[in-house]
Design a protein around this motif. Structure first.
Motif, PDB file in Angstrom:
ATOM      1  N   ASN A 529       7.779   4.483   5.817  1.00 56.14           N
ATOM      2  CA  ASN A 529       8.219   5.497   6.771  1.00 56.14           C
ATOM      3  C   ASN A 529       8.323   6.872   6.126  1.00 56.14           C
ATOM      4  OD1 ASN A 529       8.854   4.488   9.596  1.00 56.14           O
ATOM      5  ND2 ASN A 529       9.828   2.895   8.370  1.00 56.14           N
ATOM      6  N   TRP A 532       4.775   8.203   5.934  1.00 57.68           N
ATOM      7  CA  TRP A 532       4.271   8.647   7.232  1.00 57.68           C
ATOM      8  C   TRP A 532       5.016   9.875   7.730  1.00 57.68           C
ATOM      9  CZ3 TRP A 532      -0.154   8.155   9.354  1.00 57.68           C
ATOM     10  CH2 TRP A 532      -0.956   7.066   9.041  1.00 57.68           C
ATOM     11  N   SER A 597       9.632   8.268  12.544  1.00 57.06           N
ATOM     12  CA  SER A 597       9.625   7.746  11.171  1.00 57.06           C
ATOM     13  C   SER A 597      10.938   8.060  10.470  1.00 57.06           C
ATOM     14  CB  SER A 597       8.454   8.345  10.385  1.00 57.06           C
ATOM     15  OG  SER A 597       7.219   7.900  10.895  1.00 57.06           O
TER      16      SER A 597
END
Length: 802
Positions: A529, A532, A597
């Motif tokens: 996460n 991203w 995210s």
């Protein structure tokens, strides 16, 4: 405010406008004033000060408290017919005051109660003497969905079933406290209690400082130390298990994890190997030896408990049986919350302790016993009647618990028939009239029903009681209106002393010394996460730069069909970006994905970072309805780019340089390298329209640098600056240089003298580009370079995310 002002205010109390407008409910005990409408002793100081402040100042202060909560992103998820939605935290700004002498009695009574529940749970999953002796009915235990047969006979590590408990209390008309409900499974609200305290003291700092209010930090420090002690050294570690961001109290899970400095995990982060509970990290599998779960037990293990669970960890029950992990609280402890259990507590307490409980429960009758059923039917109109196996408070149940007198004749007759036919399914409870507490409404104080949730934590020295808690305040005079899902409010609870109190914090005593702990283990899901997040932010920036250049030229020409603008639209179309829209959906989607995210890893985000990201998201959504193509969109993109730079700078200056930072940085550098290579390939091709090179320099934020370093603008000079220059933070080579550095410092990237696949790949790409000349980088070569950089993600994902 000086002490003299306080004395003056106390003299004016008899004609206080706040008290004059306050109307207690007849026949209902009020926390703030007595039956004659006079302030109770503990409230006199508080009322005198807020009276001196006045309604206008109070409104301004309370507005600041609300702003703090909004800025911190404190929310509560509400579920209704329209689905789930995030609700701003509903703070009732006036705290509930309790004298510390009275609090000592509450603490002693709840400690006694927690010990009783520990003994009951140990017996239910152990010797079963209470059932054998007729103190608990076997059918009631066996029929409860909270009774988990796979845990029967399992003694927890350390011997304790309960480690963190909560009790809901209400004050009755006689002034005594009654226990409304017991929370033994995964009690929520402790983190919100901390936020209530911060927000309330921001509004009332001067009053708080003078009233000798007991601090909350010491309670959390002792529990944190207890978790660490249970985890063991050196390999063991504690963690919090959350159902995930869609849970109604996820904000609290992330807040507590950040506050205590422990990992926040979801079920998918964990696996069971050889009877041991392990967390998937970027450094491999690591043991988890203490798990503070914040989800219902049945969902914890889809293998042995609830097969349809998507939030648990297969094999978790096996790890518990193997004794490799301590659960806080033990799986199966939810049976103690069953409403029918309350009917048997007096008898069990008498049998186990030889005396009644100091803090009694609300009177409860289980209709599975003939005498109890007859009592309920004989007093039907005065009873709250609901499911025997419910673990919710009566006012939390939606249409499943009813007051007998509220039913019409048909519904009344139907319910009576059901009780007679299947009494074991029902309980009757005394209808409780809750005491009221003051709430600031408009410019006056008004009474509202209130309940109190108190938290206990097991420590090596016994139970610690939070000196305060979490008060639920109704939005109306209806008792059911205190439930958070029904619009209730939350208030801070001040335990007030008549002498100075100890100033406690999470920090250790200076004389104890200290050691610097290594940065925490990074779960693979968190690393993914973070990567991203970096990619989405960088993608948003690149899109905004291209759109700003596009709309600036559109504003100058007002001709959308000019070759350069048409060319940019052709470039963006395969990526789903509609350049003709002032704020394309793709740009909104990138920023929303960044928020998503970040939301998966709230425990790793500072409040400032989260606030900056949320502000960025709100801004782009606002622009979507307000901004028009051309000059308007150009200015909007500039605003977004400033906010993106602010967010990136905030992370860059404040985020600790541990493994998580590296994945965030890798994500940013991957995306910038990919986007720069592709943009260069498109805008420096031989058939690119006039103005393409100038636009490329603008997109690459390198106009001034190019003017200083090159005599003229040509394809080779652009490729040299934006692809090969190692000092230009926008060049592809610069991104590869950073990627090579960060990847080389990832776990196992170069251990035992062998490079990881990702380290080999980035070294190959880096070396190839380092030996290239501008003439070597044709559009085809640049596109291939972008694809190679994109392929690095696959190598990293296989190594760290799979």
């Amino acid at each position: 405010m000086t002490r003299g002002n306080h004395i003056k205010a106390k003299r004016k109390l008899a004609s206080s406008p706040l008290l004059d407008s306050y109307r207690p409910i007849p026949g209902v005990l009020d926390e703030m004033v007595d039956a004659q409408g006079q302030p109770r002793p503990i409230w006199k100081r508080f009322i005198s000060v807020i009276e001196e402040l006045g309604a206008d100042e109070l409104q301004a202060r309370f507005a600041r408290a609300d702003q703090y909560l909004r800025d911190s992103g404190v929310y509560y998820r509400v579920y209704d017919r329209d689905g789930a939605s995030e609700r701003e935290w509903p703070l009732a700004h006036v705290p509930l005051l309790v004298d510390d002498t009275e609090w000592a009695a509450i603490s002693a009574g709840l400690t006694e109660r927690a010990d009783l529940f520990e003994a009951i749970c140990a017996d239910i999953y152990g010797a079963n003497r209470l059932v054998a002796d007729g103190l608990l009915p076997a059918g009631l235990i066996a029929s409860s969905p909270e009774y988990l047969r796979p845990l029967v006979g399992v003694t927890p590590v350390g011997g304790h079933f309960l480690h963190f408990c909560a009790f809901d209390l209400g004050r009755g008309p006689d002034g005594g406290w009654w226990v409304l409900g017991d929370r033994m499974q995964a009690p929520s609200g402790a983190g919100f209690a901390l936020e209530n305290r911060v927000a309330t003291t921001r509004a009332l700092s001067d009053i708080y400082g003078e009233m000798h209010v007991h601090r909350l930090a010491g309670f959390f420090r002792r529990f944190r130390d207890a978790l660490t002690s249970m985890a063991g050294e050196p390999a063991g570690r504690p963690a919090i298990l959350t159902p995930g961001p869609l849970n109604e109290t996820y904000y609290e899970h992330a807040y507590i994890a950040r506050y205590l400095g422990v990992m926040l995990l979801e079920g998918e982060d964990l696996t069971v190997t050889n009877g041991k509970l392990m967390v998937r990290t970027v450094s491999g599998l690591k043991p988890i030896t203490v798990l503070w779960r914040r989800l219902d037990a049945a969902f914890a293990d889809p293998l042995e408990l609830r097969p349809d669970s998507r939030i648990g960890t297969p094999g978790l029950t096996e790890a518990i049986r193997a004794g490799s992990v301590t659960m806080v609280n033990a799986l199966g402890s939810g049976i103690l919350e069953t409403r029918a259990m309350t009917a048997f507590l007096p008898g069990v307490a008498q049998a186990l302790t030889g005396k009644p409980l100091d803090l009694p429960s609300v009177a409860t009758w289980w209709c599975g016993r003939e005498t109890d059923r007859q009592t309920v039917l004989a007093n039907f109109d005065r009873m709250m009647i609901g499911p025997a196996l419910s673990t919710r408070l009566p006012f939390e149940d939606d249409n499943t618990t009813v007051l007998g007198s509220s039913l019409d004749s048909d519904a009344r007759a139907s319910l009576i028939r059901r009780i007679k036919a299947d009494g074991a399914a029902f309980v009757g409870q005394e209808a409780v009239t809750l005491a009221t507490a003051p709430v600031f409404v408009g410019r006056t104080l008004e009474p509202r029903p209130a309940s109190l949730r108190v938290y206990l934590a097991r420590t090596p020295d016994g139970w610690a009681v939070m000196p305060g808690g979490f008060a639920r305040i109704g939005f109306s005079l209806d008792n059911t209106a205190i439930a958070m899902q029904r619009g209730g409010q939350a208030a801070d609870v001040w335990v007030v002393s008549d002498k100075p109190v100890k100033q406690e914090s999470l920090l250790p005593n200076e004389r104890d010394g200290f050691k610097r702990n290594l940065p925490g283990t990074l779960p693979s899901r968190a690393a993914e996460n973070l990567m991203w997040l970096g990619r989405y932010i960088e993608r948003s920036e690149d899109t905004a730069r291209i759109l700003r250049a596009y709309h600036a030229r559109l504003a100058e020409t007002s001709d959308p069909d000019m070759p350069l603008l048409a060319d940019i639209r052709d470039y963006l179309e395969p990526y789903g970006i509609d350049a003709e829209a002032a704020i394309p959906d793709a740009l909104i989607g990138s920023l929303d994905s960044a928020v998503f995210s970040a939301g998966q890893i709230r425990d790793r985000f500072s409040p400032d970072g989260w606030l900056a990201l949320r502000d960025l998201s709100k801004t782009v959504h606002r622009f979507a309805t307000q901004v028009h193509p051309g000059d308007d969109a150009t200015r909007a993109m500039t605003v977004l780019l400033r906010k993106i730079a602010g967010f990136s700078g905030l992370l860059g200056e404040n985020m600790y340089r541990f493994t998580g930072w590296r994945f965030l940085e890798i994500g940013r550098r991957l995306e910038r390298g990919i986007q720069m290579a592709r943009s260069l390939a498109w805008l420096t091709r031989d058939d690119a329209p006039d103005g393409a090179l100038d636009m490329m320099l603008e997109i690459g934020d390198s106009v001034m640098t190019h003017r200083r370093q090159y005599a003229y603008a040509g394809r080779r000079s652009l490729v040299d600056l934006l692809a090969l220059d190692p000092l230009n933070p926008r060049s592809v080579f610069f991104q590869l240089d950073r990627l090579k550095h960060e990847i080389s410092h990832l776990p196992e990237a170069g251990e035992r003298g062998h490079l990881s696949p990702a380290a080999k790949d980035v070294l190959r790409i880096h070396t190839g580009l380092a030996t290239d000349e501008p003439g070597d980088l044709s559009p085809e070569a640049l596109n291939a370079l972008g694809d190679d950089i994109a392929g690095l993600y696959t190598s990293l994902a296989k190594a760290y995310f799979a």
